[in-house]
Design a protein around this motif. Structure first.
Motif, PDB file in Angstrom:
ATOM      1  N   ALA A 130       8.933  30.345  25.815  1.00  0.00           N
ATOM      2  CA  ALA A 130       7.852  30.426  24.830  1.00  0.00           C
ATOM      3  C   ALA A 130       7.625  29.047  24.240  1.00  0.00           C
ATOM      4  CB  ALA A 130       8.196  31.423  23.727  1.00  0.00           C
ATOM      5  N   GLU A 131       6.441  28.867  23.691  1.00  0.00           N
ATOM      6  CA  GLU A 131       6.119  27.597  23.031  1.00  0.00           C
ATOM      7  C   GLU A 131       6.643  27.576  21.603  1.00  0.00           C
ATOM      8  OE1 GLU A 131       2.223  24.770  23.114  1.00  0.00           O
ATOM      9  OE2 GLU A 131       1.892  26.829  22.414  1.00  0.00           O
ATOM     10  N   HIS A 132       6.459  28.694  20.900  1.00  0.00           N
ATOM     11  CA  HIS A 132       6.915  28.833  19.522  1.00  0.00           C
ATOM     12  C   HIS A 132       7.763  30.102  19.412  1.00  0.00           C
ATOM     13  CE1 HIS A 132       3.658  26.062  19.047  1.00  0.00           C
ATOM     14  NE2 HIS A 132       2.708  26.949  18.833  1.00  0.00           N
ATOM     15  N   SER A 180      18.612  33.457  15.260  1.00  0.00           N
ATOM     16  CA  SER A 180      18.046  32.107  15.192  1.00  0.00           C
ATOM     17  C   SER A 180      18.376  31.305  16.449  1.00  0.00           C
ATOM     18  CB  SER A 180      18.541  31.391  13.934  1.00  0.00           C
ATOM     19  OG  SER A 180      18.012  32.027  12.780  1.00  0.00           O
ATOM     20  N   ILE A 181      19.564  31.519  16.999  1.00  0.00           N
ATOM     21  CA  ILE A 181      19.886  30.868  18.277  1.00  0.00           C
ATOM     22  C   ILE A 181      18.998  31.420  19.388  1.00  0.00           C
ATOM     23  CG2 ILE A 181      21.679  30.617  20.041  1.00  0.00           C
ATOM     24  CD1 ILE A 181      23.717  30.442  17.731  1.00  0.00           C
ATOM     25  N   ALA A 182      18.726  32.717  19.358  1.00  0.00           N
ATOM     26  CA  ALA A 182      17.818  33.303  20.352  1.00  0.00           C
ATOM     27  C   ALA A 182      16.423  32.704  20.251  1.00  0.00           C
ATOM     28  CB  ALA A 182      17.754  34.821  20.173  1.00  0.00           C
ATOM     29  N   ALA A 183      15.958  32.477  19.022  1.00  0.00           N
ATOM     30  CA  ALA A 183      14.651  31.839  18.840  1.00  0.00           C
ATOM     31  C   ALA A 183      14.659  30.432  19.424  1.00  0.00           C
ATOM     32  CB  ALA A 183      14.295  31.796  17.352  1.00  0.00           C
ATOM     33  N   ALA A 184      15.737  29.695  19.169  1.00  0.00           N
ATOM     34  CA  ALA A 184      15.854  28.341  19.717  1.00  0.00           C
ATOM     35  C   ALA A 184      15.874  28.367  21.238  1.00  0.00           C
ATOM     36  CB  ALA A 184      17.118  27.677  19.180  1.00  0.00           C
ATOM     37  N   GLU A 185      16.581  29.323  21.793  1.00  0.00           N
ATOM     38  CA  GLU A 185      16.693  29.401  23.254  1.00  0.00           C
ATOM     39  C   GLU A 185      15.361  29.767  23.895  1.00  0.00           C
ATOM     40  OE1 GLU A 185      18.501  28.860  26.814  1.00  0.00           O
ATOM     41  OE2 GLU A 185      19.271  28.347  24.832  1.00  0.00           O
ATOM     42  N   GLN A 186      14.582  30.658  23.261  1.00  0.00           N
ATOM     43  CA  GLN A 186      13.257  31.001  23.780  1.00  0.00           C
ATOM     44  C   GLN A 186      12.403  29.748  23.951  1.00  0.00           C
ATOM     45  OE1 GLN A 186      11.500  33.997  24.593  1.00  0.00           O
ATOM     46  NE2 GLN A 186      13.548  34.918  24.685  1.00  0.00           N
ATOM     47  N   VAL A 187      12.444  28.879  22.948  1.00  0.00           N
ATOM     48  CA  VAL A 187      11.605  27.681  22.969  1.00  0.00           C
ATOM     49  C   VAL A 187      12.185  26.612  23.891  1.00  0.00           C
ATOM     50  CG1 VAL A 187      10.761  25.766  21.547  1.00  0.00           C
ATOM     51  CG2 VAL A 187      10.600  28.124  20.707  1.00  0.00           C
ATOM     52  N   MET A 188      13.471  26.346  23.756  1.00  0.00           N
ATOM     53  CA  MET A 188      14.057  25.248  24.512  1.00  0.00           C
ATOM     54  C   MET A 188      14.137  25.540  26.003  1.00  0.00           C
ATOM     55  SD  MET A 188      14.316  23.046  22.184  1.00  0.00           S
ATOM     56  CE  MET A 188      15.007  21.763  23.238  1.00  0.00           C
ATOM     57  N   SER A 189      14.231  26.821  26.365  1.00  0.00           N
ATOM     58  CA  SER A 189      14.263  27.190  27.784  1.00  0.00           C
ATOM     59  C   SER A 189      12.883  27.164  28.426  1.00  0.00           C
ATOM     60  CB  SER A 189      14.866  28.585  27.944  1.00  0.00           C
ATOM     61  OG  SER A 189      13.980  29.574  27.423  1.00  0.00           O
ATOM     62  N   GLY A 190      11.845  27.090  27.588  1.00  0.00           N
ATOM     63  CA  GLY A 190      10.483  27.119  28.092  1.00  0.00           C
ATOM     64  C   GLY A 190       9.898  28.508  28.220  1.00  0.00           C
ATOM     65  N   GLY A 222       5.493  18.621  22.382  1.00  0.00           N
ATOM     66  CA  GLY A 222       5.100  19.522  23.463  1.00  0.00           C
ATOM     67  C   GLY A 222       4.942  20.951  23.012  1.00  0.00           C
ATOM     68  N   GLY A 223       4.689  21.141  21.703  1.00  0.00           N
ATOM     69  CA  GLY A 223       4.506  22.486  21.147  1.00  0.00           C
ATOM     70  C   GLY A 223       5.789  23.152  20.705  1.00  0.00           C
ATOM     71  N   ARG A 224       6.940  22.556  20.963  1.00  0.00           N
ATOM     72  CA  ARG A 224       8.222  23.221  20.677  1.00  0.00           C
ATOM     73  C   ARG A 224       8.446  23.355  19.169  1.00  0.00           C
ATOM     74  NH1 ARG A 224       9.190  20.207  25.305  1.00  0.00           N
ATOM     75  NH2 ARG A 224       9.608  18.341  24.036  1.00  0.00           N
ATOM     76  N   TRP A 225       8.426  24.606  18.716  1.00  0.00           N
ATOM     77  CA  TRP A 225       8.526  24.904  17.284  1.00  0.00           C
ATOM     78  C   TRP A 225       9.283  26.201  17.088  1.00  0.00           C
ATOM     79  CZ3 TRP A 225       3.894  27.090  14.045  1.00  0.00           C
ATOM     80  CH2 TRP A 225       4.274  27.260  12.711  1.00  0.00           C
ATOM     81  N   ILE A 226      10.378  26.125  16.336  1.00  0.00           N
ATOM     82  CA  ILE A 226      11.203  27.289  15.974  1.00  0.00           C
ATOM     83  C   ILE A 226      11.107  27.448  14.470  1.00  0.00           C
ATOM     84  CG2 ILE A 226      13.545  28.221  15.917  1.00  0.00           C
ATOM     85  CD1 ILE A 226      13.590  25.740  18.341  1.00  0.00           C
ATOM     86  N   ARG A 247       2.556  33.239  24.043  1.00  0.00           N
ATOM     87  CA  ARG A 247       3.111  31.892  23.882  1.00  0.00           C
ATOM     88  C   ARG A 247       4.101  31.841  22.724  1.00  0.00           C
ATOM     89  NH1 ARG A 247      -1.898  28.577  22.660  1.00  0.00           N
ATOM     90  NH2 ARG A 247      -0.488  26.782  22.737  1.00  0.00           N
ATOM     91  N   SER A 248       4.097  32.854  21.852  1.00  0.00           N
ATOM     92  CA  SER A 248       4.987  32.883  20.694  1.00  0.00           C
ATOM     93  C   SER A 248       5.842  34.140  20.728  1.00  0.00           C
ATOM     94  CB  SER A 248       4.181  32.848  19.395  1.00  0.00           C
ATOM     95  OG  SER A 248       3.380  31.687  19.328  1.00  0.00           O
ATOM     96  N   ARG A 249       7.090  34.000  20.315  1.00  0.00           N
ATOM     97  CA  ARG A 249       8.008  35.137  20.271  1.00  0.00           C
ATOM     98  C   ARG A 249       8.404  35.427  18.823  1.00  0.00           C
ATOM     99  NH1 ARG A 249       6.804  34.795  25.036  1.00  0.00           N
ATOM    100  NH2 ARG A 249       8.186  35.088  26.835  1.00  0.00           N
ATOM    101  N   PHE A 250       8.579  36.711  18.547  1.00  0.00           N
ATOM    102  CA  PHE A 250       8.930  37.202  17.215  1.00  0.00           C
ATOM    103  C   PHE A 250      10.297  37.868  17.342  1.00  0.00           C
ATOM    104  CE2 PHE A 250       8.764  40.107  13.602  1.00  0.00           C
ATOM    105  CZ  PHE A 250       8.038  39.416  12.640  1.00  0.00           C
TER     106      PHE A 250
END
Length: 392
Positions: free
Chosen positions: A125-127, A113-123, A295-299, A4-7
């Motif tokens: 990952a949650e975080h 940081s944009i990749a982290a945002a895209e992971q979350v906003m695209s669904g 909805g869990g969206r956290w970057i 659910r989380s990406r690093f």
């Protein structure tokens, strides 16, 4: 099942390097990743490689003239014309001197940081966490405070342009998150909340409680400056109450947070006297706010932190442990002095100039009490009430 989380991470991000004696040392990334791996907390499937930011992504938050200056000063031997102009762009200072390859590596950080945002906003990952990011001092046309490009602002601008989401930016670095605040100071759809040591005594000198935003965005800039030698209880009292009021008032769609860990008592570049406890407790509050309201969206992004041996690896590891709801978090609740992995201590002690701490949290009961504790706490309470003035 996918995590659910990406690093977001690649060892190339350690190339962000001004010079050998500069306090900004990305070796801290290697130390943190190694600690997480030895704690069995970083599965390979959670790791996503960053990518280079495009010109268009940089132009969302930086001027074309500044980007060109960064590019020209990144050459192994810059032209004399650009060297003479470097001061205009803040790239000739002791804090932020230009260096070879600067444009590419800092574009890589923005892309992460944009990749982290895209992971979350695209669904997907949650975080998501990008520890090489959080370079929050760079301005529209100027580098500052160890920051060349402002990846936090670029990630927020990406979210706004592509997803039209309301963004709450939370900055927990001991230095005020000025670059992000000014970037969105007139945008009513981006709320910035920064807790930091007062600018009376510390760079960048901004972040007063009276900085509220402008125009339609008045009230969406929230600052909680604390006194030097503030300790855990007062810091967390201020942070928790202001965060909760901000989330209720602003109702964000997503949280972007910056996690500088330089409010620790051991950090050499500030005067706040907190322990490792706040680096467990702040992410817990942010994660709860994201789950309850977004909805869990956290970057989450990295940031400052200049005791790279004793503080940063533990603080950033705690952030990831909280983000992933790792069992170690519950173990720490039962045993605050839970030992760090012995093999990590053995691997790095020989390189560290100081004895490494043996536990995840600090033995604060053994610390010398701060003499003016009551006066400091009272002043922080007064400022907290001012910060809350428009959030009721």
């Amino acid at each position: 099942m996918k995590p659910r989380s990406r690093f977001i991470y690649n060892e190339n991000e350690t190339r962000y390097h001004f010079h050998d004696t500069h306090p900004f040392n990305q070796r801290r990334l290697l130390l943190t990743v190694d600690l997480l791996r030895r704690a069995a907390a970083l599965p390979p499937e959670a790791i996503v490689a960053p990518q280079l930011a495009t010109e268009a992504e940089l132009l969302r938050v930086h001027s074309a003239a500044y980007i060109e200056a960064v590019r020209q000063l990144s050459k192994p031997e810059p032209d004399e014309h650009w060297i003479r102009l470097s001061g205009r762009y803040g790239l000739d200072t002791e804090d932020t001197p230009y260096f070879p390859g600067m444009h590419d590596i800092t574009s890589y950080v923005v892309g992460g940081s944009i990749a982290a945002a895209e992971q979350v906003m695209s669904g997907a990952a949650e975080h998501a966490l990008h520890l090489a990011g959080g370079l929050h001092h760079a301005l529209h046309g100027k580098g500052a405070g160890f920051c060349v490009y402002n990846d936090a602002s670029a990630a927020i601008a990406h979210i706004r342009e592509k997803y039209q989401a309301r963004v709450l930016y939370i900055d927990t670095d001991v230095h005020h998150g000025d670059g992000v605040q000014w970037c969105f100071y007139a945008d009513p759809n981006v709320c910035t909340l920064s807790i930091h040591e007062t600018g009376k005594y510390l760079f960048p000198g901004t972040g007063d409680v009276t900085e509220r935003g402008e125009g339609e965005a008045f009230g969406t800039s929230i600052n909680m400056p604390v006194e030097p030698y503030t300790e855990d209880e007062s810091w967390m009292d201020c942070f928790a109450e202001v965060l909760q009021a901000t989330v209720r008032r602003f109702q964000p769609d997503v949280i972007v947070s910056q996690h500088g860990c330089d409010a620790h008592a051991s950090d050499p570049l500030a005067h706040v006297h907190c322990s490792m406890r706040i680096y467990r407790d702040m992410p817990r509050l942010i994660r709860k706010a994201a789950l309850d309201h977004c909805g869990g969206r956290w970057i989450a992004l990295g940031g400052g932190g200049y005791d790279i041996w004793r503080v940063v690896p533990r603080a950033w590891s705690l952030l990831w442990l909280v983000m992933t709801d790792h069992p170690l978090v519950e173990q720490l609740a039962a045993d605050p002095l839970l030992p760090l992995p012995a093999d990590w201590l053995q691997a790095w002690q020989g390189a560290s100039p100081d004895p490494l701490p043996g536990t995840w949290l600090d033995p604060v009961g053994q610390w010398t009490p701060i003499p003016r504790r009551q006066a400091i706490e009272e002043r922080n309470r007064q400022v907290k009430e001012l910060a809350l003035m428009y959030l009721s």
